[in-house]
Design a protein around this motif. Structure first.
Motif, PDB file in Angstrom:
ATOM      1  N   LEU A  71      -6.947  14.043  -1.846  1.00  0.00           N
ATOM      2  CA  LEU A  71      -5.996  12.972  -2.159  1.00  0.00           C
ATOM      3  C   LEU A  71      -6.096  11.855  -1.127  1.00  0.00           C
ATOM      4  CD1 LEU A  71      -3.560  12.137  -4.010  1.00  0.00           C
ATOM      5  CD2 LEU A  71      -2.086  13.123  -2.236  1.00  0.00           C
ATOM      6  N   GLN A  72      -6.105  12.229   0.150  1.00  0.00           N
ATOM      7  CA  GLN A  72      -6.185  11.224   1.207  1.00  0.00           C
ATOM      8  C   GLN A  72      -7.515  10.478   1.160  1.00  0.00           C
ATOM      9  OE1 GLN A  72      -3.511  10.432   2.963  1.00  0.00           O
ATOM     10  NE2 GLN A  72      -2.484  12.033   1.797  1.00  0.00           N
ATOM     11  N   GLU A  73      -8.585  11.224   0.914  1.00  0.00           N
ATOM     12  CA  GLU A  73      -9.905  10.598   0.847  1.00  0.00           C
ATOM     13  C   GLU A  73      -9.988   9.622  -0.327  1.00  0.00           C
ATOM     14  OE1 GLU A  73     -14.540  12.009   0.257  1.00  0.00           O
ATOM     15  OE2 GLU A  73     -13.141  13.336   1.312  1.00  0.00           O
ATOM     16  N   ALA A  74      -9.433  10.035  -1.461  1.00  0.00           N
ATOM     17  CA  ALA A  74      -9.477   9.185  -2.654  1.00  0.00           C
ATOM     18  C   ALA A  74      -8.649   7.914  -2.462  1.00  0.00           C
ATOM     19  CB  ALA A  74      -8.979   9.965  -3.871  1.00  0.00           C
ATOM     20  N   PHE A  75      -7.462   8.055  -1.895  1.00  0.00           N
ATOM     21  CA  PHE A  75      -6.627   6.873  -1.664  1.00  0.00           C
ATOM     22  C   PHE A  75      -7.264   5.939  -0.639  1.00  0.00           C
ATOM     23  CE2 PHE A  75      -2.995   8.661  -3.950  1.00  0.00           C
ATOM     24  CZ  PHE A  75      -2.398   7.509  -4.442  1.00  0.00           C
ATOM     25  N   SER A  76      -7.869   6.507   0.384  1.00  0.00           N
ATOM     26  CA  SER A  76      -8.539   5.672   1.386  1.00  0.00           C
ATOM     27  C   SER A  76      -9.648   4.854   0.741  1.00  0.00           C
ATOM     28  CB  SER A  76      -9.116   6.551   2.506  1.00  0.00           C
ATOM     29  OG  SER A  76      -8.080   7.198   3.216  1.00  0.00           O
ATOM     30  N   TYR A  77     -10.432   5.526  -0.097  1.00  0.00           N
ATOM     31  CA  TYR A  77     -11.524   4.832  -0.789  1.00  0.00           C
ATOM     32  C   TYR A  77     -10.972   3.769  -1.740  1.00  0.00           C
ATOM     33  CZ  TYR A  77     -15.717   4.070  -3.591  1.00  0.00           C
ATOM     34  OH  TYR A  77     -16.782   3.492  -4.239  1.00  0.00           O
ATOM     35  N   ALA A  78      -9.918   4.140  -2.486  1.00  0.00           N
ATOM     36  CA  ALA A  78      -9.333   3.203  -3.453  1.00  0.00           C
ATOM     37  C   ALA A  78      -8.781   1.962  -2.756  1.00  0.00           C
ATOM     38  CB  ALA A  78      -8.233   3.895  -4.249  1.00  0.00           C
ATOM     39  N   PHE A  79      -8.108   2.154  -1.632  1.00  0.00           N
ATOM     40  CA  PHE A  79      -7.526   1.010  -0.925  1.00  0.00           C
ATOM     41  C   PHE A  79      -8.612   0.118  -0.316  1.00  0.00           C
ATOM     42  CE2 PHE A  79      -3.257   3.352  -0.162  1.00  0.00           C
ATOM     43  CZ  PHE A  79      -2.819   2.948  -1.414  1.00  0.00           C
ATOM     44  N   LEU A  80      -9.704   0.736   0.123  1.00  0.00           N
ATOM     45  CA  LEU A  80     -10.810  -0.063   0.647  1.00  0.00           C
ATOM     46  C   LEU A  80     -11.490  -0.867  -0.460  1.00  0.00           C
ATOM     47  CD1 LEU A  80     -12.484   2.430   3.159  1.00  0.00           C
ATOM     48  CD2 LEU A  80     -11.340   0.276   3.727  1.00  0.00           C
TER      49      LEU A  80
ATOM     50  N   PHE B  29       0.839  -1.201   0.000  1.00  0.00           N
ATOM     51  CA  PHE B  29       0.000   0.000   0.000  1.00  0.00           C
ATOM     52  C   PHE B  29       0.876   1.254   0.000  1.00  0.00           C
ATOM     53  CE2 PHE B  29      -3.240  -2.927   1.820  1.00  0.00           C
ATOM     54  CZ  PHE B  29      -4.279  -2.653   0.942  1.00  0.00           C
ATOM     55  N   ARG B  30       1.923   1.234   0.804  1.00  0.00           N
ATOM     56  CA  ARG B  30       2.829   2.378   0.891  1.00  0.00           C
ATOM     57  C   ARG B  30       3.517   2.629  -0.444  1.00  0.00           C
ATOM     58  NH1 ARG B  30       3.226   6.803   3.770  1.00  0.00           N
ATOM     59  NH2 ARG B  30       3.698   7.769   1.792  1.00  0.00           N
ATOM     60  N   LYS B  31       3.947   1.553  -1.094  1.00  0.00           N
ATOM     61  CA  LYS B  31       4.633   1.687  -2.379  1.00  0.00           C
ATOM     62  C   LYS B  31       3.695   2.214  -3.461  1.00  0.00           C
ATOM     63  CE  LYS B  31       8.189  -1.831  -1.579  1.00  0.00           C
ATOM     64  NZ  LYS B  31       8.717  -3.163  -1.977  1.00  0.00           N
ATOM     65  N   VAL B  32       2.461   1.735  -3.460  1.00  0.00           N
ATOM     66  CA  VAL B  32       1.480   2.223  -4.437  1.00  0.00           C
ATOM     67  C   VAL B  32       1.214   3.709  -4.215  1.00  0.00           C
ATOM     68  CG1 VAL B  32      -0.958   2.116  -5.113  1.00  0.00           C
ATOM     69  CG2 VAL B  32       0.376   0.012  -4.900  1.00  0.00           C
ATOM     70  N   TYR B  33       1.086   4.097  -2.953  1.00  0.00           N
ATOM     71  CA  TYR B  33       0.869   5.510  -2.637  1.00  0.00           C
ATOM     72  C   TYR B  33       2.044   6.353  -3.131  1.00  0.00           C
ATOM     73  CZ  TYR B  33      -0.028   9.789  -0.053  1.00  0.00           C
ATOM     74  OH  TYR B  33      -0.255  11.105   0.275  1.00  0.00           O
ATOM     75  N   ASP B  34       3.254   5.892  -2.867  1.00  0.00           N
ATOM     76  CA  ASP B  34       4.441   6.637  -3.298  1.00  0.00           C
ATOM     77  C   ASP B  34       4.522   6.750  -4.820  1.00  0.00           C
ATOM     78  OD1 ASP B  34       5.198   6.984  -0.678  1.00  0.00           O
ATOM     79  OD2 ASP B  34       6.628   5.320  -0.662  1.00  0.00           O
ATOM     80  N   LEU B  35       4.082   5.724  -5.520  1.00  0.00           N
ATOM     81  CA  LEU B  35       4.137   5.719  -6.980  1.00  0.00           C
ATOM     82  C   LEU B  35       3.148   6.697  -7.608  1.00  0.00           C
ATOM     83  CD1 LEU B  35       4.514   1.937  -7.917  1.00  0.00           C
ATOM     84  CD2 LEU B  35       6.061   3.777  -8.599  1.00  0.00           C
TER      85      LEU B  35
END
Length: 204
Positions: free
Chosen positions: A70-79, A41-47
């Protein structure tokens, strides 16, 4: 000439191989995320975070708001990452979530998006020539975009800067393609007029 052709073929094959390798790495990372591996997850976020932040700021026009989106979108995407089926690139799938997140927030704040009036009277047969990027800097265009109604600004941004077509824009905003096209043409003409006026003032 023959040597050049051989080099061009080798270069093309090399680029294709690099792209395929990158895609495989990204695919493996996404699969790891789907398995719940935290480091992935961390690597995908960094990419992807820098590119997606740029999308957010083009919609929100504010760095702090863009960070929140950005944080909201990544949270939703990871869920929802288990719903990603590799039918498109992961970046395209993620970008769609980012755009939807920004649009939803803008709608929440402003209820109804504002567009140019009498848009149905704009004759796209008399459309102006395309904006020439070689003559107009992105910064000038972004500055001029501030005078547009919110809905028209979003359409202009999505078409010119995000590279979406009018069918995709219509789907995002719940409008028809003709409206998207008409609003884009109106916005483009307005921006060219604003930039021309600003340059005249600067020269005065």
């Amino acid at each position: 000439m023959q040597r050049y052709r051989i080099y061009a073929v080798i270069s093309s094959e090399s680029n294709r191989t690099v792209t395929q390798t990158i895609n495989m790495i990204h695919r493996d990372l996404v699969i790891s995320c789907q398995k719940g591996e935290r480091k992935a997850f961390r690597k995908v976020y960094d990419l992807y975070s820098k590119a997606m932040f740029n999308v957010c700021i083009r919609f929100m026009n504010d760095a702090e708001d863009a960070k929140d989106m950005l944080q909201e979108a990544f949270s939703y995407a990871f869920l929802r990452i288990h719903s990603y089926r590799f039918e498109s690139s992961f970046g395209a799938w993620l970008k769609r979530i980012v755009i939807n997140t920004c649009i939803s927030e803008i709608r929440r704040r402003k209820a109804d998006l504002q567009f140019f009036d009498d848009m149905n009277h704009f004759d796209d047969r008399e459309e102006e020539p395309e904006l020439e990027e070689s003559k107009l800097s992105v910064e000038k265009i972004k500055e001029a975009m501030s005078v547009l109604p919110e809905g028209s600004r979003m359409i202009f941004n999505m078409y010119l800067l995000e590279g979406l077509d009018h069918g995709e824009i219509a789907s995002f905003l719940g409008i028809n393609e003709a409206t998207s096209r008409s609003q884009y043409l109106r916005a483009r003409k307005k921006i060219k007029d604003v930039i021309a006026f600003n340059e005249l003032e600067f020269q005065a």
